[in-house]
Every structure is written in C-alpha cells, then in structure tokens.
Write a protein that holds these residues in place. Structure first.
Motif, mmCIF file in Angstrom:
data_model
loop_
_atom_site.group_PDB
_atom_site.id
_atom_site.type_symbol
_atom_site.label_atom_id
_atom_site.label_comp_id
_atom_site.label_asym_id
_atom_site.label_seq_id
_atom_site.Cartn_x
_atom_site.Cartn_y
_atom_site.Cartn_z
ATOM 1 N N TRP A 99 45.722 37.920 40.473
ATOM 2 C CA TRP A 99 45.416 37.423 41.461
ATOM 3 C C TRP A 99 46.210 35.909 41.648
ATOM 4 O O TRP A 99 46.075 35.592 43.001
ATOM 5 C CB TRP A 99 43.745 37.019 41.262
ATOM 6 C CG TRP A 99 43.226 38.242 41.405
ATOM 7 C CD1 TRP A 99 42.651 38.703 40.289
ATOM 8 C CD2 TRP A 99 42.771 39.038 42.383
ATOM 9 N NE1 TRP A 99 42.104 39.988 40.587
ATOM 10 C CE2 TRP A 99 41.845 40.259 42.008
ATOM 11 C CE3 TRP A 99 42.779 38.800 43.720
ATOM 12 C CZ2 TRP A 99 41.519 41.167 42.623
ATOM 13 C CZ3 TRP A 99 42.047 39.711 44.700
ATOM 14 C CH2 TRP A 99 41.530 40.835 44.175
ATOM 15 N N PRO A 115 38.009 37.689 47.752
ATOM 16 C CA PRO A 115 38.421 37.520 46.171
ATOM 17 C C PRO A 115 39.704 36.592 46.096
ATOM 18 O O PRO A 115 39.658 35.765 45.080
ATOM 19 C CB PRO A 115 38.856 38.897 45.649
ATOM 20 C CG PRO A 115 38.108 40.013 46.936
ATOM 21 C CD PRO A 115 38.140 39.093 48.101
ATOM 22 N N ALA A 169 32.812 39.971 46.347
ATOM 23 C CA ALA A 169 34.043 38.889 46.497
ATOM 24 C C ALA A 169 34.296 38.561 45.221
ATOM 25 O O ALA A 169 35.332 38.698 44.553
ATOM 26 C CB ALA A 169 34.172 38.105 47.657
ATOM 27 N N ILE A 170 33.337 38.088 44.481
ATOM 28 C CA ILE A 170 33.366 37.494 43.043
ATOM 29 C C ILE A 170 33.638 38.469 42.065
ATOM 30 O O ILE A 170 34.538 38.385 41.131
ATOM 31 C CB ILE A 170 32.138 36.592 42.778
ATOM 32 C CG1 ILE A 170 31.949 35.306 43.637
ATOM 33 C CG2 ILE A 170 31.977 36.347 41.326
ATOM 34 C CD1 ILE A 170 30.725 34.372 43.390
ATOM 35 N N VAL A 216 34.809 41.293 42.661
ATOM 36 C CA VAL A 216 36.147 42.164 42.838
ATOM 37 C C VAL A 216 37.209 41.263 42.011
ATOM 38 O O VAL A 216 38.241 41.719 41.707
ATOM 39 C CB VAL A 216 36.626 42.430 44.406
ATOM 40 C CG1 VAL A 216 37.935 42.896 44.456
ATOM 41 C CG2 VAL A 216 35.721 43.421 44.695
ATOM 42 N N ARG A 217 37.104 39.774 42.386
ATOM 43 C CA ARG A 217 37.893 39.017 41.910
ATOM 44 C C ARG A 217 37.950 38.992 40.404
ATOM 45 O O ARG A 217 39.198 38.771 39.746
ATOM 46 C CB ARG A 217 37.622 37.521 42.248
ATOM 47 C CG ARG A 217 38.221 36.442 41.581
ATOM 48 C CD ARG A 217 39.619 36.432 41.934
ATOM 49 N NE ARG A 217 40.291 35.223 41.191
ATOM 50 C CZ ARG A 217 41.063 35.214 39.860
ATOM 51 N NH1 ARG A 217 40.854 36.430 39.135
ATOM 52 N NH2 ARG A 217 41.682 34.241 39.587
#
Length: 197
Positions: free
Chosen positions: A194, A14, A105-106, A108-109
């Motif tokens: 992030w 992510p 992953a997207i 979670v990002r």
C-alpha cells in the motif's frame, strides 16, 4: 491525519489509512468518555489490545487474521471517536452506514475481508463485552452485580487487572501488537504494497 494522509470521511479509501494514524488516535480516545478513575484515561487502543487477548482466550488457536480483526475492531474510532451504543442507535442508519464504510476501508487496507464473518464478529463482540465488564467494575464505578447484568460474566479462566496506560505507551503497544499480527498474516510492516513512497 498526522501522517499527511487526507481521509475522505464520506468515501474513505484504504489508500489513505495508516496504522500509525490509527494507533495515535485510538491511544487518545478515552473509553467511557473519560469518566474513569486513575491518572490516565483507559484508551480505545488499550481496550483493543485486551479484546484481542480475550478473543484468543475464548477461542484458542484463533487464526492471526482474526486476531488482527479483533485488534482493529474499534479502529474506526480513530476518526469518529468512541460513542456509546444508545447514542449510535439514536443517530440511526446513516451513522451505521458511515461507520460500516470506514470499517470496510480499514479492513481492506489490512488485507481482511471488508465485512467480518458473523462467527468472528460474534466472538469479538463477546470479548468486547468481557473487557467492558472489567472496565465497568474496575474503572467506571459499577458494582459486580450491575456489570454482570449489563455485560454478562467474563469467560472462565480469564482474569484481568486494568492499569490505564499513558497515551504514548498505549500507542506503542498497539503498534507493536499490530506488527506481530501483520507479520503473521503476511503483511510486511512498513514495506507493504500500500505504501507508494
């Protein structure tokens, strides 16, 4: 990626996913492999905007996080492109696993559950098929009858006239919509946790 991020396709993190890369890529990926009428391809970015809108039409009061999930429903295609479903099936479980890891992953990002709840996934799929109905009849040469047989009827009370946008316009509209939804779910655009710069 143009952002400078290096995304490991076999083990996507992510931390290496940026909305600007997604918007840029999706605005340049053509639905129907570009086999559509008009000066511009109908991009996955523009398709995603419509799907989010249709999902909210089907379920009024849909939470912003699920509207964001609808906007991001094809986000993995910024890396892998837009493949038709029969081809995905032909590639088998390995491809599906790869796509699922990237999608997780997207999610979670962007502070969504790694796996979309079944009811939301069903809603997004319904909106996706409705958008495909309009695309097929207006851009890809299908008759209304063919589209009804393949995609089913679009939701009552919703209508759409598609005008494919230039890539730069689709990209900006995707980013603008992301920012509205990200703010609504509490992600601060451009300054979220992030970013490490």
């Amino acid at each position: 990626m143009l952002s400078g991020r290096r995304l490991d396709l076999l083990d996507p993190s992510p931390f290496d996913i940026e909305i600007e890369d997604i918007a840029h890529g999706l605005a340049r990926v053509a639905r129907w492999n570009g086999q559509t009428i008009g000066e511009h391809a109908f991009s996955v970015a523009q398709h995603s905007l419509v799907v989010e809108e249709i999902a909210a039409h089907i379920r009024p009061g849909l939470e912003p996080k699920w509207r964001l999930a609808a906007l991001l429903h094809d986000a993995s295609e910024y890396v892998i492109g837009d493949m038709i479903s029969p081809f995905k099936s032909a590639l088998g479980a390995g491809y599906k696993d790869f796509e699922a890891r990237l999608e997780a992953a997207i999610h979670v990002r962007f502070q969504l559950p790694p796996k979309t709840p079944k009811t939301i996934k069903t809603l997004i799929k319904k909106a996706d098929r409705a958008c495909a109905f309009y695309e097929a009849t207006q851009l890809a040469g299908f008759t209304r009858r063919e589209s009804l047989q393949i995609f089913g009827a679009p939701p009552a009370g919703y209508d759409l006239v598609i005008e494919p946008l230039p890539a730069a316009v689709a990209q900006q509209r995707y980013l603008d919509r992301y920012r509205v939804l990200a703010e609504a779910v509490g992600i601060l655009p451009g300054a979220d946790a992030w970013h490490t710069e």
